[in-house]
Motif scaffolding. Structure first.
Motif, PDB file in Angstrom:
ATOM      1  N   GLY A 362      -1.592  -1.885 -15.482  1.00  0.00           N
ATOM      2  CA  GLY A 362      -2.764  -1.030 -15.339  1.00  0.00           C
ATOM      3  C   GLY A 362      -2.579   0.095 -14.354  1.00  0.00           C
ATOM      4  N   GLY A 363      -1.337   0.346 -13.922  1.00  0.00           N
ATOM      5  CA  GLY A 363      -1.083   1.386 -12.934  1.00  0.00           C
ATOM      6  C   GLY A 363      -0.421   2.591 -13.542  1.00  0.00           C
ATOM      7  N   SER A 364       0.179   3.382 -12.669  1.00  0.00           N
ATOM      8  CA  SER A 364       0.840   4.610 -13.106  1.00  0.00           C
ATOM      9  C   SER A 364       2.069   4.849 -12.254  1.00  0.00           C
ATOM     10  CB  SER A 364      -0.110   5.809 -12.990  1.00  0.00           C
ATOM     11  OG  SER A 364      -0.512   5.998 -11.641  1.00  0.00           O
ATOM     12  N   ALA A 365       2.993   5.655 -12.798  1.00  0.00           N
ATOM     13  CA  ALA A 365       4.230   5.995 -12.094  1.00  0.00           C
ATOM     14  C   ALA A 365       4.516   7.473 -12.306  1.00  0.00           C
ATOM     15  CB  ALA A 365       5.390   5.143 -12.583  1.00  0.00           C
ATOM     16  N   VAL A 366       4.910   8.146 -11.235  1.00  0.00           N
ATOM     17  CA  VAL A 366       5.261   9.564 -11.283  1.00  0.00           C
ATOM     18  C   VAL A 366       6.644   9.708 -10.670  1.00  0.00           C
ATOM     19  CG1 VAL A 366       4.667  11.896 -10.554  1.00  0.00           C
ATOM     20  CG2 VAL A 366       2.854  10.253 -11.108  1.00  0.00           C
ATOM     21  N   CYS A 367       7.578  10.270 -11.412  1.00  0.00           N
ATOM     22  CA  CYS A 367       8.951  10.451 -10.946  1.00  0.00           C
ATOM     23  C   CYS A 367       9.325  11.923 -11.082  1.00  0.00           C
ATOM     24  CB  CYS A 367       9.931   9.607 -11.759  1.00  0.00           C
ATOM     25  SG  CYS A 367       9.516   7.844 -11.840  1.00  0.00           S
ATOM     26  N   GLY A 368       9.902  12.487 -10.021  1.00  0.00           N
ATOM     27  CA  GLY A 368      10.294  13.877 -10.112  1.00  0.00           C
ATOM     28  C   GLY A 368      10.668  14.452  -8.764  1.00  0.00           C
ATOM     29  N   PRO A 369      11.090  15.715  -8.738  1.00  0.00           N
ATOM     30  CA  PRO A 369      11.461  16.376  -7.471  1.00  0.00           C
ATOM     31  C   PRO A 369      10.264  16.456  -6.531  1.00  0.00           C
ATOM     32  CG  PRO A 369      12.208  17.633  -9.382  1.00  0.00           C
ATOM     33  CD  PRO A 369      11.280  16.596  -9.912  1.00  0.00           C
ATOM     34  N   TYR A 370      10.557  16.286  -5.229  1.00  0.00           N
ATOM     35  CA  TYR A 370       9.482  16.332  -4.231  1.00  0.00           C
ATOM     36  C   TYR A 370      10.102  16.585  -2.863  1.00  0.00           C
ATOM     37  CZ  TYR A 370       5.232  15.036  -1.687  1.00  0.00           C
ATOM     38  OH  TYR A 370       4.117  15.038  -0.878  1.00  0.00           O
ATOM     39  N   HIS A 371       9.664  17.672  -2.227  1.00  0.00           N
ATOM     40  CA  HIS A 371      10.114  18.017  -0.865  1.00  0.00           C
ATOM     41  C   HIS A 371      11.638  18.069  -0.771  1.00  0.00           C
ATOM     42  CE1 HIS A 371       6.166  16.994   1.500  1.00  0.00           C
ATOM     43  NE2 HIS A 371       6.024  17.972   0.606  1.00  0.00           N
ATOM     44  N   GLY A 372      12.268  18.730  -1.707  1.00  0.00           N
ATOM     45  CA  GLY A 372      13.709  18.900  -1.638  1.00  0.00           C
ATOM     46  C   GLY A 372      14.512  17.708  -2.064  1.00  0.00           C
ATOM     47  N   GLY A 373      13.878  16.624  -2.484  1.00  0.00           N
ATOM     48  CA  GLY A 373      14.582  15.437  -2.933  1.00  0.00           C
ATOM     49  C   GLY A 373      13.950  14.894  -4.192  1.00  0.00           C
ATOM     50  N   TRP A 374      14.197  13.628  -4.446  1.00  0.00           N
ATOM     51  CA  TRP A 374      13.649  12.977  -5.625  1.00  0.00           C
ATOM     52  C   TRP A 374      12.730  11.849  -5.177  1.00  0.00           C
ATOM     53  CZ3 TRP A 374      14.215  14.333 -10.709  1.00  0.00           C
ATOM     54  CH2 TRP A 374      13.694  13.438 -11.667  1.00  0.00           C
ATOM     55  N   ARG A 375      11.551  11.778  -5.809  1.00  0.00           N
ATOM     56  CA  ARG A 375      10.567  10.779  -5.411  1.00  0.00           C
ATOM     57  C   ARG A 375      10.113   9.972  -6.617  1.00  0.00           C
ATOM     58  NH1 ARG A 375       4.483  12.053  -3.405  1.00  0.00           N
ATOM     59  NH2 ARG A 375       4.347  12.557  -5.629  1.00  0.00           N
ATOM     60  N   VAL A 376       9.975   8.655  -6.396  1.00  0.00           N
ATOM     61  CA  VAL A 376       9.377   7.746  -7.375  1.00  0.00           C
ATOM     62  C   VAL A 376       8.105   7.198  -6.743  1.00  0.00           C
ATOM     63  CG1 VAL A 376       9.659   5.625  -8.685  1.00  0.00           C
ATOM     64  CG2 VAL A 376      11.605   7.171  -8.396  1.00  0.00           C
ATOM     65  N   PHE A 377       6.965   7.476  -7.371  1.00  0.00           N
ATOM     66  CA  PHE A 377       5.664   7.086  -6.838  1.00  0.00           C
ATOM     67  C   PHE A 377       4.990   6.151  -7.839  1.00  0.00           C
ATOM     68  CE2 PHE A 377       1.122   7.481  -6.199  1.00  0.00           C
ATOM     69  CZ  PHE A 377       0.989   7.443  -4.827  1.00  0.00           C
ATOM     70  N   VAL A 378       4.738   4.897  -7.434  1.00  0.00           N
ATOM     71  CA  VAL A 378       4.129   3.896  -8.306  1.00  0.00           C
ATOM     72  C   VAL A 378       2.851   3.399  -7.645  1.00  0.00           C
ATOM     73  CG1 VAL A 378       4.419   1.661  -9.451  1.00  0.00           C
ATOM     74  CG2 VAL A 378       6.384   3.214  -9.191  1.00  0.00           C
ATOM     75  N   SER A 379       1.788   3.343  -8.432  1.00  0.00           N
ATOM     76  CA  SER A 379       0.501   2.857  -7.943  1.00  0.00           C
ATOM     77  C   SER A 379      -0.019   1.805  -8.898  1.00  0.00           C
ATOM     78  CB  SER A 379      -0.494   4.027  -7.853  1.00  0.00           C
ATOM     79  OG  SER A 379      -1.750   3.562  -7.411  1.00  0.00           O
ATOM     80  N   VAL A 380      -0.372   0.609  -8.369  1.00  0.00           N
ATOM     81  CA  VAL A 380      -0.867  -0.504  -9.173  1.00  0.00           C
ATOM     82  C   VAL A 380      -2.211  -0.945  -8.625  1.00  0.00           C
ATOM     83  CG1 VAL A 380      -0.415  -2.875  -9.925  1.00  0.00           C
ATOM     84  CG2 VAL A 380       1.485  -1.269  -9.685  1.00  0.00           C
ATOM     85  N   PRO A 381      -3.255  -0.983  -9.451  1.00  0.00           N
ATOM     86  CA  PRO A 381      -4.578  -1.387  -8.951  1.00  0.00           C
ATOM     87  C   PRO A 381      -4.645  -2.874  -8.661  1.00  0.00           C
ATOM     88  CG  PRO A 381      -4.657  -1.038 -11.310  1.00  0.00           C
ATOM     89  CD  PRO A 381      -3.287  -0.597 -10.872  1.00  0.00           C
ATOM     90  N   LYS A 382      -5.532  -3.239  -7.767  1.00  0.00           N
ATOM     91  CA  LYS A 382      -5.756  -4.646  -7.443  1.00  0.00           C
ATOM     92  C   LYS A 382      -6.820  -5.215  -8.392  1.00  0.00           C
ATOM     93  CE  LYS A 382      -4.578  -4.438  -2.533  1.00  0.00           C
ATOM     94  NZ  LYS A 382      -5.072  -4.657  -1.160  1.00  0.00           N
ATOM     95  N   SER A 383      -6.434  -5.474  -9.622  1.00  0.00           N
ATOM     96  CA  SER A 383      -7.334  -5.990 -10.634  1.00  0.00           C
ATOM     97  C   SER A 383      -6.881  -7.382 -11.043  1.00  0.00           C
ATOM     98  CB  SER A 383      -7.372  -5.053 -11.848  1.00  0.00           C
ATOM     99  OG  SER A 383      -6.075  -4.938 -12.424  1.00  0.00           O
ATOM    100  N   LYS A 384      -7.721  -8.047 -11.812  1.00  0.00           N
ATOM    101  CA  LYS A 384      -7.361  -9.390 -12.268  1.00  0.00           C
ATOM    102  C   LYS A 384      -6.149  -9.353 -13.185  1.00  0.00           C
ATOM    103  CE  LYS A 384     -12.074 -11.208 -11.977  1.00  0.00           C
ATOM    104  NZ  LYS A 384     -13.176 -11.833 -12.724  1.00  0.00           N
ATOM    105  N   GLU A 385      -6.038  -8.252 -13.971  1.00  0.00           N
ATOM    106  CA  GLU A 385      -4.898  -8.172 -14.858  1.00  0.00           C
ATOM    107  C   GLU A 385      -3.601  -8.031 -14.070  1.00  0.00           C
ATOM    108  OE1 GLU A 385      -8.574  -7.240 -16.850  1.00  0.00           O
ATOM    109  OE2 GLU A 385      -7.590  -6.404 -15.088  1.00  0.00           O
ATOM    110  N   ALA A 386      -3.650  -7.231 -12.951  1.00  0.00           N
ATOM    111  CA  ALA A 386      -2.446  -7.045 -12.158  1.00  0.00           C
ATOM    112  C   ALA A 386      -2.095  -8.286 -11.378  1.00  0.00           C
ATOM    113  CB  ALA A 386      -2.628  -5.851 -11.213  1.00  0.00           C
ATOM    114  N   SER A 387      -3.122  -9.086 -11.034  1.00  0.00           N
ATOM    115  CA  SER A 387      -2.879 -10.279 -10.232  1.00  0.00           C
ATOM    116  C   SER A 387      -2.417 -11.457 -11.066  1.00  0.00           C
ATOM    117  CB  SER A 387      -4.160 -10.653  -9.471  1.00  0.00           C
ATOM    118  OG  SER A 387      -4.546  -9.584  -8.625  1.00  0.00           O
TER     119      SER A 387
END
Length: 388
Positions: A362-387
């Motif tokens: 139920g979350g999202s992921a964003v991957c790409g250039p960021y501040h001169g480097g490469w960033r992987v950003f993952v966010s997962v909600p605290k829901s019953k499905e995630a737990s």
């Protein structure tokens, strides 16, 4: 403050006795009062340094020339007792010179008394031996008070140092106790997780195999009963097969639940953050998380570090995990040059897997250039499905 109180009492006594003996208030007595006040003030606020020594010596020499000043010698004797080699004359290079000067200054107030004892009549002032004895007793009293005050100050300083040492020891013991409690809690948690994993393995290896054999036997018996035309027995074996199959499903759920609870999130993330040839800085603010989230973050970290090693010139990677009120966050940021998605990952397969794992929870992921480097950003909600 105690020193000033005693000196004030001795000053009042000296002025009263001086007026009683002399019968008047001569200038010498006024000078003596002024110098005694200066000596007390300088000694109190300069901690008996060079300035206090100069005032004490000046008063003693003045009392030699003007015997009317001798009535204030007890006040000066209090400060003279506080002159010490270790505190007053540290700037003098030679210890022998320091000791000599200290000894002379501490007993300089006795010089005017010795002169009075030798000369009975000085500068027109008649000094009886009784009054000289009284003055000497007062001076000795002042010197004794000064010694006691010095002793009291030393004891107070030692008491404060002992209190500071004890507080420091108590603080160190508390820190050690806290560290021991943390180590014990970590050991207990590790033991619990290991025991859960062991129980899950035992159930899977023993009970799971027996139930699997029971399912196969019930299926075979059901087939044999149907071939033999024993419909009642076939239905019975069918019921047994359903019951055993349901028990097998419950055992599998229990095994997976124990295995997930036996996962050490911190250890799993730490192991995933290990990379060859990279300096990985791990900032983990998550103490515990569901097994699904732990697996997602650990796999994402491994994939991001592998891509960094294979397709980037980065030397350092910062891995940050945050426990937000409504979600968990993972940020993997390297210091390499920004590279396109296609060249950073072979066909984007690894990045696609990261996004799929995040979406599955139920979350999202964003991957790409960021501040001169490469960033992987993952966010997962605290829901019953995630737990789950």
């Amino acid at each position: 403050m105690r020193r000033l109180i005693f000196q004030g009492l001795l000053m009042v006594m000296g002025v009263v006795l001086g007026i009683a003996v002399i019968g008047d208030v001569p200038r010498q007595l006024v000078y003596a009062v002024v110098l005694a006040i200066c000596c007390a003030a300088v000694g109190e606020y300069t901690r008996f340094g060079i300035a206090a020594i100069a005032v004490i010596v000046s008063f003693s020499l003045g009392a030699v020339w003007y015997p009317g000043m001798c009535w204030l010698l007890p006040v000066v004797a209090v400060d003279a007792a506080a002159i010490r080699d270790d505190g007053s004359l540290r700037r003098m290079a030679r210890s022998g010179m320091r000791k000599c000067v200290t000894l002379c200054v501490r007993w300089s107030w006795t010089i005017p008394l010795a002169g009075l004892a030798i000369r009975k009549n000085t500068a027109g002032l008649a000094w009886d031996r009784e009054w000289i004895a009284v003055l000497a007793m007062l001076a000795m009293l002042g010197f004794g008070i000064g010694l006691q005050l010095v002793r009291f100050d030393d004891l107070s300083l030692q008491a404060k140092r002992l209190q500071d040492t004890r507080r420091n020891q108590i603080r160190q013991l508390r820190n050690r106790l806290s560290e021991s409690e943390e180590d014990r809690a970590a050991s207990v948690r590790s033991a619990i997780l290991s025991e859960r994993t062991r129980i899950a393995r035992e159930i899977h290896d023993n009970v799971g195999h027996l139930l699997t054999r029971a399912i196969m036997q019930s299926e075979a018996s059901q087939v044999v009963a149907r071939i033999s035309g024993q419909d009642a027995a076939a239905r019975g074996f069918e019921d047994i097969h359903a019951t055993v199959n349901e028990a097998m499903t419950m055992v599998r759920r229990s095994v997976h639940d124990l295995k997930d609870r036996g996962t050490d999130f911190t250890a799993q993330i730490g192991a995933a953050s290990q990379a060859m040839g990279l300096e990985v800085v791990l900032d983990n603010a998550i103490d515990d998380a569901p097994a699904a989230v732990a697996r997602c973050f650990a796999t994402t970290i491994r994939e991001a570090l592998n891509n960094t090693v294979r397709h980037s010139d980065a030397r350092a990677v910062h891995v940050t995990l945050r426990d937000m009120p409504a979600l968990w966050q993972l940020v993997v940021q390297d210091d390499g040059h920004a590279i396109s998605t296609e060249s950073h990952d072979d066909g984007g397969i690894g990045l696609a897997d990261i996004e799929e794992r995040a979406r599955a929870l139920g979350g999202s992921a964003v991957c790409g250039p960021y501040h001169g480097g490469w960033r992987v950003f993952v966010s997962v909600p605290k829901s019953k499905e995630a737990s789950s």
